[in-house]
Design an enzyme around this catalytic site. Structure first.
Site, PDB file in Angstrom:
ATOM      1  CD  GLU A  90      -0.993  -0.342   3.580  1.00 47.46           C
ATOM      2  OE1 GLU A  90      -2.290  -0.488   3.591  1.00 47.46           O
ATOM      3  OE2 GLU A  90      -0.523  -0.405   4.827  1.00 47.46           O
ATOM      4  NE  ARG A 143      -6.553  -4.656  14.678  1.00 42.86           N
ATOM      5  CZ  ARG A 143      -7.662  -5.370  14.811  1.00 42.86           C
ATOM      6  NH1 ARG A 143      -7.720  -6.521  15.673  1.00 42.86           N
ATOM      7  NH2 ARG A 143      -8.834  -4.975  14.345  1.00 42.86           N
TER       8      ARG A 143
END
Length: 346
Positions: A134, A215
């Site tokens: 990204e 995470r």
């Protein structure tokens, strides 16, 4: 939708995602947000074509953008591609039956979790995990805002795991590469990069079509799942960030009589340019590959040869598909936008 369907610049209904770290900054883009003034909206999915999402990311369901303008209003992007794949995706590398990008805005009112997306090696042996490389274009940032981009040189898996087990800022933050940011900055984060958005940052995000996220640290929040083992398996501990731009972030500037074009990111999956055009700017071209425009300021009218102009305004995202035919863009005022394209096949 027969083959003779007239295509035109397509606008889409935003898909909003409530996030614990979100805010209401999208209202500054002229958006009417769901919920009340305290509902934290963290993401606006501008263009998405995913058959499934992760429960901790997109919510677990399929997400397909819906066209908001013109005769095709109400049609989903996947239905359009089913009927007209070559006219939507063109001759792009690795063409599939789905749109090859996921385009978002993110409003980080608070810190996002420190996280990583699957590496190529991890994804190769875990079919449920999908690569997610990204780029973040900083639309706005409060004074002192930062992002966390990679680990500092020399940090290894054992040291990072021990810091995560301690689970407090004093242990984790010294291992993260902290980068001050301001509006106009752009950062590329390939799969396998440990990262996080800091509080007070509004970004336009361009990424490969995946929302697989692991995470590792959540700033004291206790109600969200962590994925330390998966993340450690994905993190690239060998490629520490440098002080300057990476090979994917080398900016290239091109001046035209009425516009400036600046390439911000060029990676294997997409290219991002920022275009700043003056009032009176006009350009005619053919989109041989799909182009996504994200309007940063002003507005611009884009006209297909056989159709009415579509006005793209600040905060809107448009798809200009190859099957639209020749296009003419005209600006009556100064305007700036991000132009996102994907590599051609071959």
């Amino acid at each position: 939708m027969p083959e003779t369907t007239l295509l035109y610049p397509l606008l889409f209904e935003p898909i909003y995602k409530e996030k614990v770290w979100g805010g209401r900054a999208f209202e500054r883009l002229g958006r009417t947000l769901p919920g009340d003034a305290d509902t934290p909206i963290g993401e606006s999915w501008e263009l998405v074509d995913l058959a499934s999402t992760s429960a901790s990311g997109g919510g677990g369901n399929a997400e397909h953008s819906v066209i908001a303008n013109g005769p095709l209003a109400g049609t989903s992007i996947d239905a359009l591609i089913d009927e007209h794949q070559s006219r939507i995706t063109g001759d792009i590398a690795g063409a599939t039956a789905a749109f090859p990008l996921l385009i978002k805005y993110l409003d980080a009112s608070e810190n996002l979790s420190v996280q990583v997306h699957p590496s190529p090696e991890y994804a190769a042996v875990h079919p449920e995990a999908h690569l997610k490389s990204e780029a973040w274009y900083i639309v706005d940032a409060k004074p002192g805002a930062v992002i966390y981009k990679g680990l500092k040189p020399g940090v290894d898996a054992d040291q990072f795991r021990a810091a995560l087990a301690a689970n407090h800022d004093d242990a984790v933050l010294p291992l993260l590469n902290t980068v001050p940011v301001a509006a106009g900055d752009c950062h590329y984060l390939p799969s396998g990069t440990c990262h996080a958005l800091g509080a007070g940052v509004l970004v336009a995000e361009v990424q490969t079509p995946s929302d697989t996220t692991f995470r590792v640290y959540d700033w004291g929040r206790t109600h969200r799942e962590l994925h330390v083992d998966q993340a450690i398996a994905c993190i690239d501990f060998e490629s520490a960030p440098s002080d300057g731009p990476s090979q994917w972030e080398v900016r290239v500037d091109r001046r035209e009589p009425t516009a400036r074009r600046e390439r911000l990111v060029r990676c294997p999956f997409f290219q991002i340019e920022r275009i700043d055009a003056k009032a009176g700017h006009t350009r005619t071209w053919w989109a041989h590959q799909p182009e996504v425009w994200m309007l940063l300021s002003g507005q611009i009218a884009v006209s297909p040869r056989d159709g009415e102009p579509v006005v793209i305004g600040r905060g809107q995202t448009a798809l200009l598909a190859p099957g639209t035919g020749p296009l003419t863009a005209s600006a009556e005022q100064d305007v700036s936008w991000l132009r996102v394209t994907v590599p051609n096949a071959g």
